[in-house]
Write an enzyme that holds these catalytic residues in place. Sequence first.
Site, PDB file in Angstrom:
ATOM      1  N   ARG A  68      10.341  11.074  -2.254  1.00  0.00           N
ATOM      2  CA  ARG A  68      11.136  11.789  -1.239  1.00  0.00           C
ATOM      3  C   ARG A  68      12.245  12.615  -1.890  1.00  0.00           C
ATOM      4  O   ARG A  68      12.686  13.600  -1.329  1.00  0.00           O
ATOM      5  CB  ARG A  68      11.686  10.774  -0.224  1.00  0.00           C
ATOM      6  N   LYS A 115       8.909  -0.927 -11.696  1.00  0.00           N
ATOM      7  CA  LYS A 115       7.806  -1.567 -10.978  1.00  0.00           C
ATOM      8  C   LYS A 115       7.309  -2.768 -11.771  1.00  0.00           C
ATOM      9  O   LYS A 115       7.445  -2.798 -13.001  1.00  0.00           O
ATOM     10  CB  LYS A 115       6.634  -0.573 -10.843  1.00  0.00           C
ATOM     11  N   GLU A 154      11.236   7.727  -5.340  1.00  0.00           N
ATOM     12  CA  GLU A 154      11.511   9.008  -5.985  1.00  0.00           C
ATOM     13  C   GLU A 154      10.748  10.164  -5.360  1.00  0.00           C
ATOM     14  O   GLU A 154      11.158  11.316  -5.471  1.00  0.00           O
ATOM     15  CB  GLU A 154      11.168   8.917  -7.488  1.00  0.00           C
TER      16      GLU A 154
HETATM   17  N1  BES Z   1       4.301   6.117  -5.640  1.00  0.00           N
HETATM   18  C1  BES Z   1       4.873   5.032  -4.936  1.00  0.00           C
HETATM   19  C2  BES Z   1       4.080   4.648  -3.692  1.00  0.00           C
HETATM   20  C3  BES Z   1       2.806   3.897  -3.927  1.00  0.00           C
HETATM   21  C4  BES Z   1       2.826   2.574  -4.327  1.00  0.00           C
HETATM   22  C5  BES Z   1       1.604   4.502  -3.692  1.00  0.00           C
HETATM   23  C6  BES Z   1       1.628   1.896  -4.502  1.00  0.00           C
HETATM   24  C7  BES Z   1       0.419   3.809  -3.849  1.00  0.00           C
HETATM   25  C8  BES Z   1       0.437   2.509  -4.260  1.00  0.00           C
HETATM   26  C9  BES Z   1       6.280   5.412  -4.472  1.00  0.00           C
HETATM   27  O1  BES Z   1       6.992   6.218  -5.325  1.00  0.00           O
HETATM   28  C10 BES Z   1       7.043   4.137  -4.361  1.00  0.00           C
HETATM   29  O2  BES Z   1       7.250   3.508  -5.347  1.00  0.00           O
HETATM   30  N2  BES Z   1       7.447   3.780  -3.149  1.00  0.00           N
HETATM   31  C11 BES Z   1       8.162   2.592  -2.896  1.00  0.00           C
HETATM   32  C12 BES Z   1       9.233   2.880  -1.891  1.00  0.00           C
HETATM   33  C13 BES Z   1      10.226   1.762  -1.741  1.00  0.00           C
HETATM   34  C14 BES Z   1      11.057   1.613  -2.991  1.00  0.00           C
HETATM   35  C15 BES Z   1      11.115   2.084  -0.555  1.00  0.00           C
HETATM   36  C16 BES Z   1       7.178   1.553  -2.366  1.00  0.00           C
HETATM   37  O3  BES Z   1       6.277   1.904  -1.612  1.00  0.00           O
HETATM   38  O4  BES Z   1       7.290   0.400  -2.755  1.00  0.00           O
HETATM   39 ZN    ZN Z   2       5.897   7.442  -6.517  1.00  0.00          ZN
HETATM   40 MN    MN Z   3       8.037   5.140  -6.808  1.00  0.00          MN
END
Ligand code: BES
Ligand code: ZN
Ligand code: MN
Length: 501
Positions: free
Chosen positions: A354, A280, A352
Amino acid sequence: MNYIAKTVSIDKEPADCVIVGMFKSGQLSHSAKKLDTLYQGILTRASRRGIIDTGLGQVTTLHDSSRSRHPCIIVAGCGEQDRFTIPSFQRALSAALSEAKKHKVNSVINGLIEMQVNHADMQTRVQASVVISENSLYSYSHTKSKASDGKGSVKKMKFLTRRSAELSKIREGKKFGEAIAGGMKLARDLGNLPGNICTPTYLASQARNLKKAHPKLQVTVLGEAQMRKLGMGALLSVSDGSVQPAKLVSLEYKGGKPGQRPVVLVGKGITFDTGGISLKPGSAMDEMKFDMCGAGSVIGTIKACCMLDIPLNVVGVIACAENMPGGKATRPGDVVSTMSGQTVEILNTDAEGRLVLCDALTYVKKFKPEIVIDIATLTGACVVALGHVPAGLMCNDEPLVNGLLEAGERTGDRAWRLPLWEDYQPQLDSNFADMANIGSRWAGTITAACFLSRFTEKYRWAHLDIAGIAWHSSGKKKGATGRPVPLLTQFLLQQASGTGH
Ligand code: BES
Ligand code: ZN
Ligand code: MN
């Protein structure tokens, strides 16, 4: 806070502060009328002179220390009567409570419960009052050298009624409210703890801790070796890059008849989400300590079940892992096999949640569930779609949707449904496995749910994406919210009382 229920007229009951509500119509509630008569038309005069702001969330303070019994009267604006719901009720009460705090009052009479709220009886209004009040008192202190002293906060809240029959309703509301608030406090504390303390192992130990106080609970913790035996290749692929071992924790609450099929709650428990090799960006990455809030809400809800002795069988399962980019971390393109036998091409290691959930959702079949609800901070896309107001709800069963939506309205902890149509499924096609773990850029919340749906075909299932509601992001309010403990507990109460769908 201390909550007191009494059958006494307000003119005979002293308090540092009285909160009364007023709709745009200016009509006075029973207690407001009494105060008005007692103090020479104080409210009707102020109202006629336009001093009282009846807009929702507005407050008007009428202070006069010569009124020894009720020196401070706060009029909480309630807006239009026909739009007054539990969320509006909560807004009006929070505004009044923060105003009361400014006046350093010890005791308040909560006269707002006399206001008619759409689809909410006395019990529901008292419950909502207790939840809001307890939440307003919350302060985090675990990793501070000095705890805040809680000075200047309200200590006592009184609920008055004329009818003794209503007294038991008020007491019920207080009991439910305190249990929900207790569950929320635990969920908030766990959420707020940093990733270096709140690890998968720590969450497992917290689950075991609950068992000490509640003998109706049975807690089982699976380690990585046991999960490998069960074939949980997706869940394990998430913790591969971390030195913290993954844990799969089950909390079985047996309040119902033996053999009664349980409601199973499955929580995402990523104790820190760096994104893994699909790292990230740095800004606000600290907030990814909140990525276990789904698991926190499951533990909190189980706690509320225990406190209320709910006559229902409920199982909480939390899938805990840390998502780190270590040398053994999963690479984009890796293929893993899940406990269900289906294989997954991991195109993005940041999707991750899912991966841990799909194996947990297969695992829970062993409990022969009546209903399965998973709770997860799953997608940033959900925050884009719905903001910080409702949870995203996706479901394969109509009565279940209705039950959850209703529980949300009743507690002010709302959800909003998104479609889970077949049309979205092809986004998950993969050339190298049975499915990919991500879809295209579009409808990310729904494709995440589509992924989960491939593991939940055998039972009634709902998915709550809580990415937008599990925590506040900035300023003084930054921190976990304890949501959706109210929605889940209310749903279980409905289910137990047979008004569930
Ligand atoms: N934990 C995150 C989702 C999230 C991001 C929650 C920001 C709250 C604030 C999750 O694991 C994630 O990183 N999801 C990705 C999915 C994508 C790679 C398909 C996302 O939302 O960017
Ligand atoms: Zn996450
Ligand atoms: Mn994530």
